[in-house]
Design a protein around this motif. Structure first.
Motif, PDB file in Angstrom:
ATOM      1  N   SER A 156       6.621 -60.931  22.568  1.00 15.98           N
ATOM      2  CA  SER A 156       7.599 -61.718  21.823  1.00 15.98           C
ATOM      3  C   SER A 156       8.201 -60.857  20.723  1.00 15.98           C
ATOM      4  N   LEU A 157       9.321 -61.338  20.208  1.00 16.01           N
ATOM      5  CA  LEU A 157       9.846 -60.779  18.978  1.00 16.01           C
ATOM      6  C   LEU A 157       8.878 -61.142  17.857  1.00 16.01           C
ATOM      7  N   VAL A 158       8.676 -60.234  16.916  1.00 16.88           N
ATOM      8  CA  VAL A 158       7.700 -60.459  15.847  1.00 16.88           C
ATOM      9  C   VAL A 158       8.366 -60.178  14.504  1.00 16.88           C
ATOM     10  N   ILE A 159       8.139 -61.083  13.545  1.00 11.88           N
ATOM     11  CA  ILE A 159       8.653 -60.913  12.188  1.00 11.88           C
ATOM     12  C   ILE A 159       7.505 -61.125  11.204  1.00 11.88           C
ATOM     13  N   GLY A 160       7.733 -60.785   9.948  1.00 13.84           N
ATOM     14  CA  GLY A 160       6.739 -61.056   8.923  1.00 13.84           C
ATOM     15  C   GLY A 160       6.533 -62.545   8.738  1.00 13.84           C
ATOM     16  N   ALA A 161       5.313 -62.945   8.455  1.00 14.50           N
ATOM     17  CA  ALA A 161       4.990 -64.379   8.357  1.00 14.50           C
ATOM     18  C   ALA A 161       5.752 -65.063   7.235  1.00 14.50           C
ATOM     19  N   GLY A 162       6.190 -64.331   6.228  1.00 10.63           N
ATOM     20  CA  GLY A 162       6.904 -64.936   5.119  1.00 10.63           C
ATOM     21  C   GLY A 162       8.381 -65.121   5.366  1.00 10.63           C
ATOM     22  N   ARG A 163       8.869 -64.646   6.488  1.00  9.24           N
ATOM     23  CA  ARG A 163      10.291 -64.747   6.785  1.00  9.24           C
ATOM     24  C   ARG A 163      10.638 -66.181   7.199  1.00  9.24           C
ATOM     25  N   SER A 164      11.871 -66.597   6.912  1.00  8.11           N
ATOM     26  CA  SER A 164      12.295 -67.964   7.237  1.00  8.11           C
ATOM     27  C   SER A 164      13.481 -67.980   8.182  1.00  8.11           C
ATOM     28  N   ASP A 165      13.677 -66.888   8.925  1.00  7.33           N
ATOM     29  CA  ASP A 165      14.854 -66.801   9.792  1.00  7.33           C
ATOM     30  C   ASP A 165      14.493 -66.900  11.259  1.00  7.33           C
ATOM     31  N   ALA A 166      13.504 -67.723  11.569  1.00  9.37           N
ATOM     32  CA  ALA A 166      13.054 -67.856  12.956  1.00  9.37           C
ATOM     33  C   ALA A 166      13.670 -69.055  13.648  1.00  9.37           C
ATOM     34  N   ASP A 210       1.724 -60.647  22.481  1.00  9.23           N
ATOM     35  CA  ASP A 210       1.305 -61.801  21.685  1.00  9.23           C
ATOM     36  C   ASP A 210      -0.127 -61.670  21.185  1.00  9.23           C
ATOM     37  N   ALA A 211      -0.981 -61.013  21.964  1.00 11.30           N
ATOM     38  CA  ALA A 211      -2.390 -60.882  21.564  1.00 11.30           C
ATOM     39  C   ALA A 211      -2.522 -60.096  20.273  1.00 11.30           C
ATOM     40  N   ILE A 212      -1.657 -59.118  20.049  1.00  9.41           N
ATOM     41  CA  ILE A 212      -1.691 -58.356  18.797  1.00  9.41           C
ATOM     42  C   ILE A 212      -1.245 -59.237  17.644  1.00  9.41           C
ATOM     43  N   THR A 213      -0.163 -59.970  17.842  1.00  8.94           N
ATOM     44  CA  THR A 213       0.374 -60.828  16.786  1.00  8.94           C
ATOM     45  C   THR A 213      -0.639 -61.895  16.367  1.00  8.94           C
ATOM     46  N   HIS A 214      -1.350 -62.456  17.329  1.00  9.88           N
ATOM     47  CA  HIS A 214      -2.302 -63.518  17.024  1.00  9.88           C
ATOM     48  C   HIS A 214      -3.443 -63.023  16.137  1.00  9.88           C
ATOM     49  N   ASP A 215      -3.732 -61.737  16.202  1.00  4.84           N
ATOM     50  CA  ASP A 215      -4.810 -61.176  15.383  1.00  4.84           C
ATOM     51  C   ASP A 215      -4.334 -60.768  13.989  1.00  4.84           C
ATOM     52  N   HIS A 216      -3.043 -60.956  13.690  1.00  2.00           N
ATOM     53  CA  HIS A 216      -2.492 -60.555  12.395  1.00  2.00           C
ATOM     54  C   HIS A 216      -1.887 -61.781  11.705  1.00  2.00           C
ATOM     55  N   LEU A 255       1.836 -61.760  10.530  1.00  2.00           N
ATOM     56  CA  LEU A 255       2.918 -61.634  11.500  1.00  2.00           C
ATOM     57  C   LEU A 255       3.165 -62.969  12.179  1.00  2.00           C
ATOM     58  N   ARG A 256       4.391 -63.170  12.642  1.00  2.00           N
ATOM     59  CA  ARG A 256       4.728 -64.419  13.319  1.00  2.00           C
ATOM     60  C   ARG A 256       5.577 -64.116  14.552  1.00  2.00           C
ATOM     61  N   PRO A 257       5.170 -64.628  15.736  1.00  2.00           N
ATOM     62  CA  PRO A 257       5.977 -64.408  16.936  1.00  2.00           C
ATOM     63  C   PRO A 257       7.183 -65.330  16.982  1.00  2.00           C
ATOM     64  N   VAL A 258       8.282 -64.842  17.519  1.00  2.00           N
ATOM     65  CA  VAL A 258       9.493 -65.634  17.721  1.00  2.00           C
ATOM     66  C   VAL A 258       9.825 -65.577  19.208  1.00  2.00           C
ATOM     67  N   PRO A 259       9.747 -66.697  19.921  1.00  2.00           N
ATOM     68  CA  PRO A 259      10.043 -66.658  21.360  1.00  2.00           C
ATOM     69  C   PRO A 259      11.501 -66.307  21.616  1.00  2.00           C
ATOM     70  N   LEU A 260      11.736 -65.611  22.696  1.00  2.00           N
ATOM     71  CA  LEU A 260      13.086 -65.218  23.085  1.00  2.00           C
ATOM     72  C   LEU A 260      13.528 -66.010  24.310  1.00  2.00           C
ATOM     73  N   GLU A 261      14.825 -66.163  24.451  1.00  2.00           N
ATOM     74  CA  GLU A 261      15.396 -66.850  25.613  1.00  2.00           C
ATOM     75  C   GLU A 261      16.497 -65.981  26.219  1.00  2.00           C
ATOM     76  N   PRO A 262      16.281 -65.457  27.431  1.00  2.79           N
ATOM     77  CA  PRO A 262      15.075 -65.634  28.255  1.00  2.79           C
ATOM     78  C   PRO A 262      13.910 -64.821  27.695  1.00  2.79           C
ATOM     79  N   PRO A 263      12.687 -65.227  28.021  1.00  2.15           N
ATOM     80  CA  PRO A 263      11.527 -64.488  27.514  1.00  2.15           C
ATOM     81  C   PRO A 263      11.421 -63.108  28.152  1.00  2.15           C
ATOM     82  N   LEU A 264      10.733 -62.217  27.471  1.00  2.00           N
ATOM     83  CA  LEU A 264      10.459 -60.916  28.079  1.00  2.00           C
ATOM     84  C   LEU A 264       9.573 -61.123  29.299  1.00  2.00           C
TER      85      LEU A 264
END
Length: 301
Positions: free
Chosen positions: A168-178, A245-251, A254-263
């Motif tokens: 997934s696309l990944v951004i900092g958890a404090g970001r509000s542009d998801a 996603d497995a890396i993001t879940h351990d951090h 970080l926050r995943p942002v789903p893409l359309e279409p997904p990777l």
């Protein structure tokens, strides 16, 4: 003349270095001794194996044929020695494992922890390398197992599918542009500043293929050959990245942002050489992999 293993090793050393001098230094024997041993080998097989007339020492046609089987003989002997040393109760043993770089960030730790808990007597040699190097090392008997991705493999490589990996696309958890958690259209990536893994990673090729398919040209501001560096960059800046996603879940930062279409998803696989001896340590590790994947809830392939 009775052929001895040292004759094979000496010949391979000269063939590798293209020089009696450098081979002798590597073998820690004198050059005259090395030259004498090679001549004994040539007399024993009844044919000239090395061409000594040029600036570099080269194998003759007969030497090329002989070295092919010499390498195989030494490889098989090494496998036989490991088989003899293999203890079925796993009170001792060894395992040579390699993984592609992204797996060191989230998978190799749990696997080694579980193996060490179950079988603390097994000595591990763990390496990080690209998939093509893993497959080459498996074929040359430099590794017992590898963890990489399924797909076309070199002849002689057997692959066992383990689980499906999503990115997934990944951004900092404090970001509000998801976009309120809604999937982000792929075309919107053209407006994003990205930090991505370098071309050393198979993951980068997967990402670039997605960009090409969606006809997106994002602005890549940073390239990094370290997962840790990349996650820190995204955490502390306004840059986004693409990660499993497995890396993001351990951090938590970080926050995943789903893409359309997904990777597109990828299949992670356990690799080995088809004809390789499967030691008790290798079989135990395979069992550990399956147990860890079930425990952590990975999607079976």
């Amino acid at each position: 003349m009775a052929l001895e293993l040292r004759h094979l090793r000496y010949l391979l050393a000269v063939a590798e270095h293209g020089s009696f001098t450098r081979a002798a230094e590597d073998l820690r024997i004198s050059q005259p001794t090395l030259s004498q041993q090679i001549k004994q080998l040539e007399r024993g097989v009844g044919v000239q194996l090395l061409d000594r007339t040029g600036r570099a020492v080269r194998l003759t046609d007969a030497g090329e044929a002989y070295v092919h089987y010499a390498r195989r003989a030494l490889r098989d002997l090494a496998a036989a020695e490991r088989a003899v040393a293999d203890v079925q109760d796993l009170s001792r043993g060894s395992l040579r494992l390699a993984v592609t770089p992204t797996f060191t960030a989230y998978l190799i730790g749990p696997l080694i922890a579980e193996l060490h808990t179950r079988h603390p007597g097994i000595a591990l040699d763990v390496r990080e390398m690209t998939q093509d190097h893993i497959e080459s090392a498996l074929l040359a008997d430099g590794l017992d197992l590898g963890i990489a991705f399924d797909g076309p493999h070199l002849p002689g490589i057997a692959a066992t599918a383990l689980f499906t990996e999503t990115l997934s696309l990944v951004i900092g958890a404090g970001r509000s542009d998801a976009d309120g958690g809604q999937p982000l259209p792929a075309r919107a990536l053209a407006e994003r500043h990205l930090a991505l893994l370098s071309g050393d990673f198979a993951t980068r090729g997967h990402i670039d293929a997605y960009f090409a398919q969606e006809r997106v040209s994002p602005r890549i501001m940073v390239e990094a050959n370290s997962i840790q560096a990349l996650t820190e960059i995204v955490r502390r800046t306004g840059l986004a990245t693409v990660l499993p996603d497995a890396i993001t879940h351990d951090h938590p930062h970080l926050r995943p942002v789903p893409l359309e279409p997904p990777l597109p998803q990828r299949t992670v696989a356990l690799l080995r050489r088809e004809s390789a001896y499967r030691s008790a340590a290798s079989r135990a590790f395979t069992d550990v992999v399956q147990q860890v994947l079930r425990t952590r809830g990975y999607t079976p392939a």
